[in-house]
Scaffold this motif. Structure first.
Motif: not given
Length: 592
Positions: A532, A535-536, A538, A556, A562, A566-567
């Motif tokens: 995660l 991910h953040s 990116s 975000e 999206k 993902v989350k």
């Protein structure tokens, strides 16, 4: 206490006698058994009793000798010396040798040419009872008498108190008891079998349903009554370095129990009965009550079989087999036939069983129910609840910005609810071991100390949260760092406590399974957390390079689908993984 000490005391000008030779190394007094204290022995009748467990013996037999304070005298003794001599020749050398039953309280002396022919104290602590086992020599006198010197204090002692006389001959047994065989144990030609469990005999096994004839990891106890209903045959088997034992108990606490031991003694197995008072070393009793003794040693497994009369009317501390008892099954190490404390928590039957009752398959557990609840609650809190609450607070603050629950943002309500519940359940689980142990456990190592620290941090965290400053306050950052530090330290200590708890005797989970799975759970937490974070990161690079938090939230929110996909997927995967690990441990706890 002895002559050399007296000389030393005079040389240095002492006027008050103190405790010379308090360590009991008094071989110098073996011959006349007189302490060289400079005082005359007490002329009063000695307030002590000397007893033996049999009146006749054969060469090589064992006789248990007991020295204890007479019941009518509230006194004690600090030192002692026990010897066995020819009953008609008190001045002759000591005969036979002794075997210690409690090396902490007694030690062997070489009196004459025989090592171990005398027994003395190891310290000057106050004692009310001492016991040792005397082994007859190959060519003993026809009559042997036990002599005891007892020291109450430096200037008060009794010399050569005359004890019981035992005679060389054949032991007689009262007619009310099934005649006992006096021959020693013989080797079993075939291993013990579980055939007939539940039909012809009652069986207690760990693991459930194991077979001692084929499974070298099977702990097994069986018993059945003979056709006349006067005696019971017991069979005992299990992997052990030193001994296997079982006990009949009126409750699930050790103390005041009827114990039976099968001890590996130099490649042979000795079978004996004993009585346990409190949490002390078993006191051996007469072996004449056990007969038909057979044994087997193979592949690290001790097996033994013997019979015992249903009733032993002349022995108050031996249990009638017509009554119901909890069954304890234990094993441990031994050295030269002397047993040590059991290695694991004993297997205890779930309910009481009448020994002479109908055959049945018994179930047992090595972990008390309160300790099992303690483990399940702590794992639920720290493996699932706390890790999930921290995970949500760490990664899901920007999510659901417009969604509230009871006037607060959703992530905050989830985090706060789970943390408050975690504190409550931790407090409940924290009290259970104290209720079970009825106090502090002295054998649990560092686990209870770390647990108390975790409990304290768990209480501090909500107190800090209640007293936190407003978001715009300059002191808010101090609260944030303290809250983060206390929470992180609490999680680390809780993880260490879980590892230590899985190795406790009262909740001994399978090894190496439990540490491996716990390590896997920790790696799982770290892995999902890192994914995660990546991910953040990116998302930041894809959006605005400005690190301001409002910009990140805006970036975000520009891609709600999206981000949400993902989350949400990672949250579901995280919860499934945590639930799987927790379920595996709950199943393991339920099986012990």
């Amino acid at each position: 206490m002895w002559h050399s000490y007296l000389v030393l005391a005079v040389l240095i000008g002492c006027t008050d006698p103190v405790s010379g030779y308090s360590n009991g190394k008094v071989s110098i007094a073996c011959e006349d058994m007189v302490p060289q204290h400079g005082y005359e022995p007490s002329p009063d009748p000695p307030p002590y009793n000397i007893s033996v467990d049999k009146s006749t013996f054969s060469p090589g037999d064992n006789i248990t000798v007991s020295l204890r304070v007479a019941f009518s005298y509230p006194t004690f003794f600090k030192g002692f010396l026990i010897e066995a001599r020819d009953a008609g020749k008190w001045n002759s050398p000591a005969v036979g040798f002794f075997i210690l039953t409690d090396p902490h309280e007694s030690q062997l002396l070489q009196c004459g040419h025989t090592q171990g022919s005398g027994v003395s104290h190891t310290s000057s602590t106050r004692k009310t009872h001492i016991q040792a086992v005397w082994k007859s020599p190959r060519n003993p006198p026809h009559r042997v008498q036990f002599l005891v010197t007892v020291v109450h204090k430096y200037n008060m002692y009794w010399v050569r108190i005359a004890g019981p006389v035992v005679s060389l001959g054949v032991t007689t047994v009262p007619s009310t008891v099934v005649p006992a065989q006096t021959t020693g144990p013989t080797a079993l030609s075939t291993p013990l079998s579980s055939a007939g469990c539940g039909r012809n005999k009652s069986c207690l096994r760990d693991p459930v349903g194991c077979h001692p004839e084929s499974d070298s990891h099977c702990y097994f106890l069986s018993f059945f009554t003979d056709q006349e209903g006067q005696s019971v045959m017991f069979e005992l088997s299990g992997p052990a370095e030193g001994y296997m034992s079982f006990a009949l108990s009126l409750d699930k606490w050790m103390g005041n129990d009827d114990v039976y031991l099968c001890v590996n003694d130099g490649g042979r197995v000795t079978i004996s009965a004993a009585h346990v008072t409190g949490r002390k070393h078993p006191e051996l009793v007469t072996e004449e009550d056990l007969w038909g003794q057979t044994w087997r040693l193979a592949d690290g497994v001790i097996q033994c079989r013997f019979q015992r009369s249903v009733l032993l009317p002349q022995q108050d501390n031996r249990f009638s087999l017509n009554n119901s008892y909890f069954l304890f099954l234990a094993h441990g190490r031994s050295q030269q036939g002397l047993i040590s404390r059991h290695d694991r928590q004993p297997l205890i039957s779930t309910h009481q069983k009448v020994i002479t009752g109908h055959p049945e398959i018994l179930c047992g557990s090595r972990s008390p129910l309160l300790i099992k609840f303690h483990g399940v609650l702590m794992l639920t809190v720290w493996m699932w609840m706390v890790s999930t609450a921290v995970f949500i607070a760490r990664h899901y603050k920007p999510c659901w910005p417009d969604t509230t629950l009871l006037g607060q943002r959703l992530w905050f309500q989830l985090h706060r609810t789970m943390m408050v519940l975690a504190v409550v359940l931790t407090g409940v689980a924290f009290t259970l071991p104290f209720i079970y142990r009825r106090g502090w456990s002295k054998r649990a190592g560092s686990h209870p100390y770390i647990g108390c620290t975790v409990m304290a941090l768990s209480v501090i965290q909500p107190i800090m949260a209640i007293l936190r400053p407003a978001p715009e306050s300059p002191r808010r950052i101090i609260f944030s760092w303290l809250h983060f530090a206390a929470g992180t330290v609490g999680q680390i200590l809780a993880a260490a406590c879980v590892f230590l708890g899985a190795a406790q005797q009262a909740l001994l989970l399978p090894s190496p399974w439990s540490p491996v799975v716990l390590t896997g759970w920790l790696l799982w937490i770290v892995l999902v957390d890192q994914l995660l974070l990546i991910h953040s990161y990116s998302l930041r690079r894809r959006g605005n390079s400005n690190s301001d938090e409002t910009e990140i939230i805006h970036s975000e929110s520009q891609q709600p689908g999206k981000m949400s996909k993902v989350k949400k997927m990672m949250l579901v995967v995280f919860l499934i993984g945590n639930t799987g690990y927790l379920a595996a441990f709950i199943k393991a706890i339920a099986s012990i």
